[in-house]
Motif scaffolding. Structure first.
Motif, PDB file in Angstrom:
ATOM      1  N   UNK A 256       4.485   1.846 -11.347  1.00 31.70           N
ATOM      2  CA  UNK A 256       3.747   1.422 -12.540  1.00 31.70           C
ATOM      3  C   UNK A 256       2.316   1.030 -12.182  1.00 31.70           C
ATOM      4  N   UNK A 257       2.178   0.307 -11.077  1.00 30.92           N
ATOM      5  CA  UNK A 257       0.826  -0.074 -10.665  1.00 30.92           C
ATOM      6  C   UNK A 257      -0.009   1.153 -10.319  1.00 30.92           C
ATOM      7  N   UNK A 258       0.557   2.060  -9.521  1.00 33.61           N
ATOM      8  CA  UNK A 258      -0.192   3.247  -9.101  1.00 33.61           C
ATOM      9  C   UNK A 258      -0.633   4.073 -10.303  1.00 33.61           C
ATOM     10  N   UNK A 259       0.222   4.146 -11.316  1.00 33.14           N
ATOM     11  CA  UNK A 259      -0.137   4.882 -12.524  1.00 33.14           C
ATOM     12  C   UNK A 259      -1.276   4.185 -13.265  1.00 33.14           C
ATOM     13  N   UNK A 260      -1.187   2.868 -13.389  1.00 36.92           N
ATOM     14  CA  UNK A 260      -2.230   2.132 -14.109  1.00 36.92           C
ATOM     15  C   UNK A 260      -3.560   2.176 -13.365  1.00 36.92           C
ATOM     16  N   UNK A 261      -3.499   2.229 -12.027  1.00 34.94           N
ATOM     17  CA  UNK A 261      -4.716   2.274 -11.214  1.00 34.94           C
ATOM     18  C   UNK A 261      -5.249   3.689 -11.049  1.00 34.94           C
ATOM     19  N   UNK A 262      -4.520   4.662 -11.602  1.00 31.65           N
ATOM     20  CA  UNK A 262      -4.914   6.073 -11.522  1.00 31.65           C
ATOM     21  C   UNK A 262      -5.059   6.543 -10.076  1.00 31.65           C
ATOM     22  N   UNK A 263      -4.169   6.066  -9.217  1.00 26.41           N
ATOM     23  CA  UNK A 263      -4.166   6.513  -7.826  1.00 26.41           C
ATOM     24  C   UNK A 263      -3.615   7.934  -7.753  1.00 26.41           C
ATOM     25  N   UNK A 264      -4.311   8.842  -7.086  1.00 28.84           N
ATOM     26  CA  UNK A 264      -3.859  10.239  -7.090  1.00 28.84           C
ATOM     27  C   UNK A 264      -2.656  10.511  -6.202  1.00 28.84           C
ATOM     28  N   UNK A 265      -2.453   9.684  -5.158  1.00 28.32           N
ATOM     29  CA  UNK A 265      -1.353   9.915  -4.222  1.00 28.32           C
ATOM     30  C   UNK A 265      -0.684   8.589  -3.879  1.00 28.32           C
ATOM     31  N   UNK A 266       0.641   8.584  -3.944  1.00 27.57           N
ATOM     32  CA  UNK A 266       1.428   7.394  -3.633  1.00 27.57           C
ATOM     33  C   UNK A 266       2.512   7.774  -2.636  1.00 27.57           C
ATOM     34  N   UNK A 267       2.531   7.074  -1.495  1.00 28.43           N
ATOM     35  CA  UNK A 267       3.546   7.308  -0.475  1.00 28.43           C
ATOM     36  C   UNK A 267       4.363   6.028  -0.334  1.00 28.43           C
ATOM     37  N   UNK A 268       5.650   6.118  -0.612  1.00 24.42           N
ATOM     38  CA  UNK A 268       6.536   4.959  -0.545  1.00 24.42           C
ATOM     39  C   UNK A 268       7.219   4.899   0.816  1.00 24.42           C
ATOM     40  N   UNK A 269       7.418   3.670   1.320  1.00 19.44           N
ATOM     41  CA  UNK A 269       8.048   3.462   2.620  1.00 19.44           C
ATOM     42  C   UNK A 269       8.713   2.091   2.626  1.00 19.44           C
ATOM     43  N   UNK A 270       9.243   1.665   3.807  1.00 19.84           N
ATOM     44  CA  UNK A 270       9.845   0.339   3.979  1.00 19.84           C
ATOM     45  C   UNK A 270      11.043   0.171   3.044  1.00 19.84           C
ATOM     46  N   UNK A 271      12.044   1.040   3.244  1.00 18.90           N
ATOM     47  CA  UNK A 271      13.213   1.066   2.373  1.00 18.90           C
ATOM     48  C   UNK A 271      14.328   0.199   2.946  1.00 18.90           C
ATOM     49  N   UNK A 272      14.990  -0.535   2.090  1.00 22.85           N
ATOM     50  CA  UNK A 272      16.136  -1.331   2.513  1.00 22.85           C
ATOM     51  C   UNK A 272      17.150  -0.449   3.236  1.00 22.85           C
ATOM     52  N   UNK A 273      17.770  -1.006   4.273  1.00 22.98           N
ATOM     53  CA  UNK A 273      18.742  -0.237   5.059  1.00 22.98           C
ATOM     54  C   UNK A 273      19.989   0.116   4.256  1.00 22.98           C
ATOM     55  N   UNK A 274      20.164  -0.480   3.080  1.00 29.57           N
ATOM     56  CA  UNK A 274      21.327  -0.146   2.251  1.00 29.57           C
ATOM     57  C   UNK A 274      21.238   1.280   1.704  1.00 29.57           C
ATOM     58  N   UNK A 275      20.018   1.847   1.625  1.00 29.98           N
ATOM     59  CA  UNK A 275      19.861   3.178   1.034  1.00 29.98           C
ATOM     60  C   UNK A 275      20.190   4.253   2.062  1.00 29.98           C
ATOM     61  N   UNK A 276      21.071   5.169   1.664  1.00 30.24           N
ATOM     62  CA  UNK A 276      21.589   6.200   2.552  1.00 30.24           C
ATOM     63  C   UNK A 276      20.796   7.498   2.405  1.00 30.24           C
ATOM     64  N   UNK A 277      20.721   8.247   3.503  1.00 27.38           N
ATOM     65  CA  UNK A 277      20.047   9.545   3.482  1.00 27.38           C
ATOM     66  C   UNK A 277      21.020  10.710   3.520  1.00 27.38           C
ATOM     67  N   UNK A 278      22.274  10.454   3.894  1.00 23.25           N
ATOM     68  CA  UNK A 278      23.253  11.532   4.021  1.00 23.25           C
ATOM     69  C   UNK A 278      23.708  11.983   2.637  1.00 23.25           C
ATOM     70  N   UNK A 279      24.052  13.259   2.471  1.00 19.63           N
ATOM     71  CA  UNK A 279      24.539  13.742   1.175  1.00 19.63           C
ATOM     72  C   UNK A 279      25.748  12.934   0.706  1.00 19.63           C
ATOM     73  N   UNK A 280      25.719  12.522  -0.530  1.00 19.35           N
ATOM     74  CA  UNK A 280      26.820  11.758  -1.092  1.00 19.35           C
ATOM     75  C   UNK A 280      26.764  10.278  -0.813  1.00 19.35           C
TER      76      UNK A 280
END
Length: 323
Positions: A256-280
């Protein structure tokens, strides 16, 4: 400008994500800058083209362990490899005490000097030939900063018509003017580089945020910024369950902030370890991207360890293949 993620996990590593570290350079790996240095960062570097011998400066956003525990290992390894060049460490004052204590109590020493610079100084500014760096205070459980990297000394183009009109013949003077140097001619005329050259493009700017629960603090700094790299530790539903104490951002907040600031590129990082990358896997890391895309219409990227991005001179952000 290029940057490579050395770690994208928050707090603790996972099987596929190390804790925080980011390598950034203007062009290629010489010189380069390290932003945060979580445990295992030096191991991650071994899988990249970045060398501690070419490291120009380290920027620490805040004192939490997942952002600094890799420092003693990296610094002492650089010494064992024979580094002699001084190294700037831009960080909160506690980081100096932390490094001094580890070196003193581990029978270690360094073969090169460390130059500690207080990141919390009210007039903070750092520069070398390639980058100028400012910072912005963020909102976290401890003092935390975002660093704003702006390239310096952009290549100049000669105004050849003006040079010809003023009867300045091609020669060494042209080369000096193009390098940004003023020139005193034999006939006594002083030629100012700014009068005979121009910079044909915009200086590239990237913000690398530390931990932060209030993205709006970056509103002013975001003006003229081409890439925002920011934490998105949770999806909003998880953030609501966890509560405010950790003082992290959700993907929804940042988007929401990036959209309001009209930032052209947003890269997200620093994800909680609870989030899985494996399929399913559940919760899955793609839920963070899906949430952000509901609120942001620019170019969105979800960082992975060893992903490398290049902000081109035309200000387009590309993820490089083979990295």
């Amino acid at each position: 400008m290029e940057f490579t993620f050395l770690g994208t996990s928050a707090g603790t590593p996972t099987r596929s994500r190390n804790v925080t570290g980011l390598a950034l350079s203007r062009s290629g790996p010489k010189p380069w800058y390290l932003i945060d240095c979580g445990e295992g960062t030096q191991h991650q570097l071994m899988r990249t083209r970045y060398s501690v011998m070419q490291l120009r400066a380290i920027f620490i956003t805040h004192i939490h362990g997942d952002h600094i525990f890799g420092l003693p290992d990296l610094l002492t390894s650089a010494s064992m490899l024979g580094r002699t060049e001084p190294l700037d460490i831009i960080a909160p004052p506690q980081v100096r005490r932390f490094i001094d204590a580890v070196i003193e109590n581990s029978d270690s020493s360094l073969s090169y000097p460390l130059n500690f610079i207080n990141s919390e100084a009210p007039d903070f500014y750092w520069q070398d030939d390639h980058m100028g760096v400012t910072n912005v205070a963020l909102s976290h459980r401890v003092a935390c900063r975002a660093y704003v990297f702006t390239e310096r000394n952009l290549e100049r183009q000669l105004k050849q018509e003006k040079l010809a009109a003023d009867r300045i013949e091609a020669g060494p003077a042209w080369g000096d003017l193009q390098k940004g140097k003023d020139v005193l001619l034999d006939d006594g005329r002083l030629l100012r580089s700014d009068d005979y050259t121009h910079i044909p493009r915009t200086a590239r700017r990237i913000i690398v945020g530390g931990d932060n629960d209030t993205p709006e603090l970056l509103k002013e700094a975001s003006q003229g910024t081409h890439v925002l790299i920011h934490e998105a530790t949770y999806t909003q539903d998880v953030a609501d369950r966890v509560g405010p104490w950790p003082q992290h951002s959700s993907a929804q907040q940042v988007a929401r902030f990036a959209q309001s600031a009209k930032l052209p590129n947003l890269v997200l990082t620093h994800f909680s370890s609870r989030y899985q990358s494996v399929p399913g896997g559940t919760p899955h890391i793609n839920q963070l991207a899906a949430e952000a895309l509901q609120h942001y219409r620019g170019h969105l990227f979800l960082a992975k360890d060893f992903d490398t991005y290049r902000l081109e001179k035309d200000l387009k952000l590309n993820k490089l293949d083979g990295h």
